[in-house]
Design an enzyme around this catalytic site. Structure first.
Site, PDB file in Angstrom:
ATOM      1  N   TYR A 160       0.769  -1.250   0.051  1.00  0.00           N
ATOM      2  CA  TYR A 160       0.085  -0.007   0.093  1.00  0.00           C
ATOM      3  C   TYR A 160       1.205   1.333   0.103  1.00  0.00           C
ATOM      4  O   TYR A 160       0.351   2.263  -0.169  1.00  0.00           O
ATOM      5  CB  TYR A 160      -0.987  -0.077   1.175  1.00  0.00           C
ATOM      6  CG  TYR A 160      -2.318  -0.794   0.825  1.00  0.00           C
ATOM      7  CD1 TYR A 160      -2.431  -1.767   0.304  1.00  0.00           C
ATOM      8  CD2 TYR A 160      -3.345  -0.035   1.410  1.00  0.00           C
ATOM      9  CE1 TYR A 160      -3.547  -2.488  -0.118  1.00  0.00           C
ATOM     10  CE2 TYR A 160      -4.700  -0.565   1.060  1.00  0.00           C
ATOM     11  CZ  TYR A 160      -4.635  -1.779   0.321  1.00  0.00           C
ATOM     12  OH  TYR A 160      -5.916  -2.413   0.289  1.00  0.00           O
ATOM     13  N   LYS A 227       4.332 -13.995   6.518  1.00  0.00           N
ATOM     14  CA  LYS A 227       4.576 -14.844   5.564  1.00  0.00           C
ATOM     15  C   LYS A 227       6.194 -15.115   5.403  1.00  0.00           C
ATOM     16  O   LYS A 227       6.746 -14.852   4.412  1.00  0.00           O
ATOM     17  CB  LYS A 227       3.986 -14.455   4.170  1.00  0.00           C
ATOM     18  CG  LYS A 227       3.827 -15.476   3.036  1.00  0.00           C
ATOM     19  CD  LYS A 227       2.866 -16.786   3.222  1.00  0.00           C
ATOM     20  CE  LYS A 227       3.121 -17.578   2.196  1.00  0.00           C
ATOM     21  NZ  LYS A 227       2.471 -18.970   2.489  1.00  0.00           N
ATOM     22  N   ASP A 281      -1.060 -17.815   5.655  1.00  0.00           N
ATOM     23  CA  ASP A 281      -1.918 -18.749   4.900  1.00  0.00           C
ATOM     24  C   ASP A 281      -2.694 -19.835   5.985  1.00  0.00           C
ATOM     25  O   ASP A 281      -3.953 -19.897   5.948  1.00  0.00           O
ATOM     26  CB  ASP A 281      -1.430 -19.723   3.844  1.00  0.00           C
ATOM     27  CG  ASP A 281      -0.084 -20.583   4.319  1.00  0.00           C
ATOM     28  OD1 ASP A 281       0.872 -20.271   3.571  1.00  0.00           O
ATOM     29  OD2 ASP A 281       0.206 -20.696   5.400  1.00  0.00           O
ATOM     30  N   ASP A 305      -5.453  -6.760   5.268  1.00  0.00           N
ATOM     31  CA  ASP A 305      -6.828  -6.362   4.232  1.00  0.00           C
ATOM     32  C   ASP A 305      -7.490  -7.435   4.013  1.00  0.00           C
ATOM     33  O   ASP A 305      -8.822  -7.473   4.259  1.00  0.00           O
ATOM     34  CB  ASP A 305      -5.921  -5.791   2.992  1.00  0.00           C
ATOM     35  CG  ASP A 305      -7.134  -5.142   2.352  1.00  0.00           C
ATOM     36  OD1 ASP A 305      -8.079  -4.835   2.973  1.00  0.00           O
ATOM     37  OD2 ASP A 305      -6.738  -4.621   1.035  1.00  0.00           O
TER      38      ASP A 305
END
Ligand code: NAP
Length: 417
Positions: A160, A227, A281, A305
């Site tokens: 972003y 991640k 995940d 998000d």
């Protein structure tokens, strides 16, 4: 400070910052932005419910003096085409606490999202989304009552930050050449390129706010989402900096998951907050299968998000999920859905997302009694199955009401309590 179009109410007082904390008078002046599309409908309905709850809770001893601020299409009409007037930013800073409806972002070049601009201009670095279940709200989960999380999503970095170079442009070619020739990177010809900055400063202030929230609200755990198995120096670094803040600044309050097993044999010491981390995940799966294991989540921008909308869907969807964007003190509470333009001015949609953002705002002011009245009235209205169209289509035997009638039903329950 004098304003061109904004009229600061003559009565009421501004919130002050005293010794690093907000100091709220009994009659504060708060800002509101109606927003575009369905914004005016949900704002007028919600303002009535907040005022009714405050009046009932404090019997006239407390009252909000609302100050309208302009952004988006309404601002463009008033400020000769300016969708993002600088005096609105000034007022948001001046008043400290504001609430806003959704704003349109035209798709295509040359128009930056007003929401993203607002977060960046005001350095509102934490997007805070509490997601909890209210009895009788339609949900796809078997045990939706186990969902009760607060997501702290970093607002200023990650994808972003908007550092992107379009395929075929001179900038893109220059960066691609540098990456290939000087950094040894390999990727396909003509790839669009994006840069994802994650800093210790940005990560730490976000995790600090999340842990402080857990301490202030008696939450048992903070989970760092990342991640880091794939992107070690951005996602993995976020995790590492998160643990650093936890251990260096909150040593007396927290236990990490590693310490829990190494030093406490898996039994949480009384009164401590567990700081753990999960890969992005698997957390999507865990939040559906074992939501009770999570309380406060701290995430970078993009992961947060996705997670915010996914978890909101577990307890009724974005029509009900509240949110806020916060700096150290300045806070802008907002509906988390968009402007739903096809429903604009139809008095049809669910005002609950904005309404509960206002409940968050009341809690931020320390006006818990007024917040509780709305939290208690809402399940009563759900039990009666008096709902807007979006919930009605998921409930059997519901009475579909308009936005304003839904507000009326809530106010009636508040006044009966
Ligand atoms: P959207 O406005 O959130 O609407 C998508 C769908 O969500 C609606 O068609 C409706 O579903 C449902 N929905 C949204 N708000 C609802 C409410 N209050 N009550 C009941 N249902 C609701 O998303 P979008 O159509 O993708 O975006 C429209 C515009 O909003 C865009 O310009 C976008 O940039 C902007 N936007 C702004 C914000 C913000 O200001 N924070 C956030 C997201 C998007 P059904 O049609 O199934 O009834």
């Amino acid at each position: 400070m004098t304003y061109q179009h904004i009229q600061i109410p003559a009565s009421g007082e501004k919130i002050k910052i005293v010794n690093g904390k907000i100091s709220v008078p009994d009659e504060p002046i708060l800002g509101y932005v109606e927003g575009d599309g369905i914004g005016p409908d949900i704002t007028s309905a919600s303002l009535r419910v907040w005022d009714a709850a405050i009046a009932k809770a404090y019997n006239g001893a407390r009252k909000v003096h609302w100050c309208e601020l302009y952004m988006g299409e309404k601002a463009a009409g008033i400020y000769e085409g300016d969708y993002f007037p600088s005096e609105t930013l000034k007022a948001i800073e001046d008043l400290t606490v504001s609430i806003k409806g959704p704003l349109t972002t035209p798709i295509g070049g040359g128009f930056r999202s007003l929401n993203v601009s607002l977060r960046q201009e005001m350095d509102l670095y934490a997007c805070v989304r509490p997601v909890r279940y209210y009895q009788d709200v339609p949900s796809p989960l078997q045990k939706p009552e186990e969902v009760d999380v607060v997501i702290f999503r970093e607002n200023t970095e990650d994808v972003y930050a908007g550092i992107e170079y379009q395929s075929g442009t001179e900038e893109n070619k220059k960066l691609a050449k540098f990456l290939r020739e000087e950094m040894g990177a390999e990727f396909f010809e003509d790839a669009g390129l994006g840069v994802k900055p994650i800093s210790p400063f940005g990560s730490k202030r976000l995790v600090r706010k999340a842990i402080q929230y857990a301490i202030d609200h008696g939450r048992p755990s903070v989970t760092l989402v990342h991640k880091g198995n794939i992107m070690k120096f951005t996602e993995g670094a976020f995790r590492n900096w998160g643990y650093e803040v936890a251990k260096e600044e909150f040593r007396d309050y927290i236990v990490t998951e590693e310490e829990l097993w190494d030093e406490y044999d898996g039994v949480m010491p009384e009164g401590k907050i567990l700081v753990k981390d999960r890969i992005a995940d698997i957390i999507f799966q865990l939040l559906q299968l074992r939501p009770a294991e999570f309380d406060v989540l701290a995430t970078m921008n993009l992961n947060g998000d996705y997670i915010s909308d996914a978890v909101a869907a577990e307890v009724g969807g974005v029509g009900i999920a509240p949110g806020a964007n916060m700096a150290d003190h300045i806070a802008v509470f907002e509906a988390t859905h968009g402007t739903a333009p096809k429903y604009a001015n139809l008095n049809k949609v669910n005002p609950s997302s904005l309404l509960f953002s206002g409940v968050m705002m009341l809690e931020y002011l320390g006006w818990q009694e007024a917040a509780n009245l709305i939290n208690d009235a809402f399940p009563e209205v759900m039990k009666d199955k008096t709902v807007t169209y979006d919930f009605a289509r998921q409930m059997e035997g519901a009475t579909t009401v308009s936005t304003s009638e839904f507000a009326d039903a809530l106010i009636a329950k508040i006044n009966q309590s």
